[in-house]
Design a protein around this motif. Sequence first.
Motif, mmCIF file in Angstrom:
data_model
loop_
_atom_site.group_PDB
_atom_site.id
_atom_site.type_symbol
_atom_site.label_atom_id
_atom_site.label_comp_id
_atom_site.label_asym_id
_atom_site.label_seq_id
_atom_site.Cartn_x
_atom_site.Cartn_y
_atom_site.Cartn_z
ATOM 1 N N LEU A 110 27.659 11.646 -4.977
ATOM 2 C CA LEU A 110 28.562 11.837 -5.240
ATOM 3 C C LEU A 110 30.216 11.946 -4.398
ATOM 4 N N PRO A 111 30.093 12.478 -2.765
ATOM 5 C CA PRO A 111 31.068 12.080 -1.966
ATOM 6 C C PRO A 111 31.639 11.242 -2.162
ATOM 7 N N SER A 112 31.090 9.848 -2.212
ATOM 8 C CA SER A 112 31.532 8.552 -1.744
ATOM 9 C C SER A 112 31.607 8.155 -3.875
ATOM 10 N N ILE A 113 31.291 9.240 -3.911
ATOM 11 C CA ILE A 113 31.901 8.014 -5.719
ATOM 12 C C ILE A 113 33.555 9.449 -5.795
ATOM 13 N N ILE A 114 33.594 10.375 -5.412
ATOM 14 C CA ILE A 114 34.920 11.042 -5.688
ATOM 15 C C ILE A 114 35.506 10.018 -4.936
ATOM 16 N N LEU A 115 35.549 9.304 -4.019
ATOM 17 C CA LEU A 115 36.352 9.116 -2.763
ATOM 18 C C LEU A 115 36.773 7.498 -3.354
ATOM 19 N N GLY A 116 36.069 6.555 -4.134
ATOM 20 C CA GLY A 116 36.059 5.590 -4.359
ATOM 21 C C GLY A 116 36.962 5.951 -5.705
ATOM 22 N N GLY A 117 36.840 7.173 -7.138
ATOM 23 C CA GLY A 117 37.163 7.538 -8.204
ATOM 24 C C GLY A 117 38.454 7.924 -7.273
ATOM 25 N N LEU A 118 39.285 8.949 -6.523
ATOM 26 C CA LEU A 118 40.185 9.200 -6.307
ATOM 27 C C LEU A 118 41.045 7.379 -5.916
ATOM 28 N N MET A 119 40.307 6.513 -5.335
ATOM 29 C CA MET A 119 40.507 4.831 -5.034
ATOM 30 C C MET A 119 41.496 4.840 -5.698
ATOM 31 N N ALA A 120 40.770 4.701 -6.968
ATOM 32 C CA ALA A 120 40.797 3.763 -8.210
ATOM 33 C C ALA A 120 41.928 4.848 -8.987
ATOM 34 N N VAL A 121 42.188 5.956 -8.732
ATOM 35 C CA VAL A 121 43.750 6.637 -9.823
ATOM 36 C C VAL A 121 44.099 5.200 -10.151
ATOM 37 N N PRO A 122 45.182 4.740 -9.262
ATOM 38 C CA PRO A 122 46.133 3.984 -9.319
ATOM 39 C C PRO A 122 46.063 2.813 -10.307
ATOM 40 N N TYR A 123 44.658 2.310 -10.096
ATOM 41 C CA TYR A 123 44.436 1.106 -11.002
ATOM 42 C C TYR A 123 44.065 1.712 -12.680
ATOM 43 N N ILE A 124 43.319 2.921 -12.992
ATOM 44 C CA ILE A 124 43.123 2.901 -14.292
ATOM 45 C C ILE A 124 43.655 3.529 -15.379
ATOM 46 N N ASP A 125 45.057 4.279 -14.115
ATOM 47 C CA ASP A 125 46.021 5.083 -14.914
ATOM 48 C C ASP A 125 47.407 4.400 -15.147
ATOM 49 N N PHE A 126 46.892 3.234 -16.292
ATOM 50 C CA PHE A 126 48.059 3.002 -17.406
ATOM 51 C C PHE A 126 48.988 3.691 -17.310
ATOM 52 N N ASN A 127 49.401 4.405 -17.424
ATOM 53 C CA ASN A 127 50.656 5.080 -18.214
ATOM 54 C C ASN A 127 51.593 5.077 -17.135
ATOM 55 N N LYS A 128 52.889 4.809 -18.412
ATOM 56 C CA LYS A 128 53.754 4.515 -16.693
ATOM 57 C C LYS A 128 54.745 5.836 -16.544
ATOM 58 N N LYS A 129 54.397 6.143 -17.608
ATOM 59 C CA LYS A 129 55.108 7.185 -17.526
ATOM 60 C C LYS A 129 55.140 7.908 -16.161
ATOM 61 N N GLY A 130 55.927 9.001 -15.886
ATOM 62 C CA GLY A 130 55.910 10.377 -15.470
ATOM 63 C C GLY A 130 56.195 10.345 -13.896
ATOM 64 N N ASN A 131 56.606 8.846 -13.342
ATOM 65 C CA ASN A 131 56.149 8.146 -12.002
ATOM 66 C C ASN A 131 57.518 8.561 -11.407
#
Lengths: 443, 257
Positions: A263-284
């Motif tokens: 779970l800790p590994s997935i938390i960190l991996g998930g955090l790193m993945a955030v910018p690549y799965i959030d395709f919403n261009k708004k709110g930048n």
Amino acid sequence: MLNHYPDVTSSVLTGLGWYYLILLFMNLLWTVRSYKVDGEFSNGVPKATVWAVASSIFMMMSAAHFSSARSAETFLIRMPVFFKDLVDANFANPVIYFVLSIALLWGMIRLREWWTKPTVAWSLLNISLVFMGLSLTDYDFRQIVGKPDNVPIVGMLFIVAFFTWIYFRRAVDNDNRVAEGRPLFEQENNEKVLVWPDLVYTELICMVVLTAFLIFWGIALKAPLEEPASSVKTPNPSKAPWYFLGLQEMLVYFDPWLAGVVLPSIILGGLMAVPYIDFNKKGNGYYTFKERSFAVSTFLFGFLPLWVALIVLGTFLRGPNWNFFGIYELWDVHKVEAANNVNLSEIFWSLPGLPGLPRGSSIGAILLRESPGIVLTLAYFAVLPPILGLTVLRKYFVRMGVLRFLVFSNLLLWMAILPVKMLLRWAFSLKYIVGIPEYFFNI
Amino acid sequence: MSVGDYIRNSQIWRSVFRHPAPTDRRNRVVVMLTNFFLHLHPVSVKQQGIALSYTWCMGGITFFLFLVETITGVLLMFYYRPTLEWAFYDIQALRDVQTLGIMREIHRWGAHAMVITVWLHMYRVFLTGSYKPPREFNWVIGVLLLVLTLLLSFTGYLLPWDQLAIWAITVGSNMARATPFLGMEGPGFQLLNTSGYELITNASDAKFLLLGGRFVGEATLNRFYILHCVAIPVVVSGLIAIHFWRVRKDGGISQPL
């Protein structure tokens, strides 16, 4: 008779005297602010009067604490016993705690227009500070909250609440601006300024203030040093460093290989993945809630109830044998909590019409025994994502593409396994969904 | 001519700072370009980008706390010997005897504060959407820095060698024993143990690697000391440099597009 666990002592009263004095000055400043901006009630009385009254109450509280420091035993302003009993009896279990923290997050999001108003927020701050001041008159509360290593966590609670408030306040403001077609707050008065002096002076002042703050903190609170290390005397409870207590709390629901490694590994991996799965261009580059409500809600859910709240739970409420203790409850090593948890396989195979739990230690027998849990787990991670993609998360699937969506939905499902397991544990006393202790493979 | 002007116009002053005092617009620009410590910054920034209510200053505070930890840490290293014989008593002396003992308090509270400020920095960056293109990779570096901050704090936790220290590390490192495939009590480690030859034992698994032994002992203290004082800080310094450089290259403090 000498009381070894005194709720109120003279030094506690002196400390609280200072505490309420600080509250007095905070509210005096607020009174001045309120007088300038808040206007009047319909009968012409300034609204600031309310804060003036609050200030005078704090002044009397402060004076009462200072002047009674010598007769601590008979001092009357303390948390009422019935309230303490009420809290310890009704709120001292993980179910209520977790449900309340979720409800709080939900309320924070739904009522964001209301609680970000300065007057409301200031009232909430005052209420929580008075609650804390009164609670400090309890011996057991003081033992946990006053421990030098725990003080930063109390501070963190208030700081996180404060910054969450700032976020919602600015997000609500920007969302209203967008709705009315006005420019964002960040776009107004946004001229270029020189870094010298506008930024470097802020940095300098910040460094000076922080240095002073750290030195003051270092003088006020001694760093803890317990007895010399001994590998034969195990303290009860043995706790990891405070920032890992959310992970240690997960050990209640999962085995170490999941709670401590996967779970800790997935938390960190998930955090790193955030910018690549959030395709919403708004709110930048500006605060907003409406334009990214899903992303923000998910992040808040992960950070507030699943990280900060679990750390607070692990630090303040988990005592000997990792039992749950109320905030006013003595950490009794002999407290016993019944734990008769059963595995899914045991429940499944004892259903009417089934032959009972398959015996045998061969791989085939084990797989057969645990087949219900294995099927459920595989379905959760393999079948649920496509179903989600075709139904509730359809609009994400369409915009993300297959690979991105699979990563995204699996991360969401991983995030949800802690609440899911919690619910299963509380509702069915479920120990393991898949229980193969022979190979240390328990889910 | 005032004394201040005399000093600022002296040869020594000018040789150190390479430019006149930043009192007019031209020199305020020049100072940012020619001073080593200031050249991390751009010359000018958007007003709302540096507003405290926007940035919360948490990234800067984290970096400052890293510097505080480095300075107090180096001072503490003069007093502290990482051996079973001395570790605890050196810390005790810092508490009771040494003049600079407060360095330990500042170091410990600064470490707690740094963990919190890293989280708050990430919180702000997320809530302002500042990880969005073109800043995706800098967010990844930031997550690595978060991990390293936690590891710095974790390795430092052991050094006082008191009950709090070894049991916290014992609880934490027991997790390593459950690493899938690589831990003695992790799922699947039997797969690496072929008949006649055991690859994963309690003297070769992930926990052993972390502790340098089967239990938290002298080897662990030495291992954690070197990780805490040398290995991790070096990596963190490098990543901080890249992190800052990327902030500049990716367009500075985030702003509405």
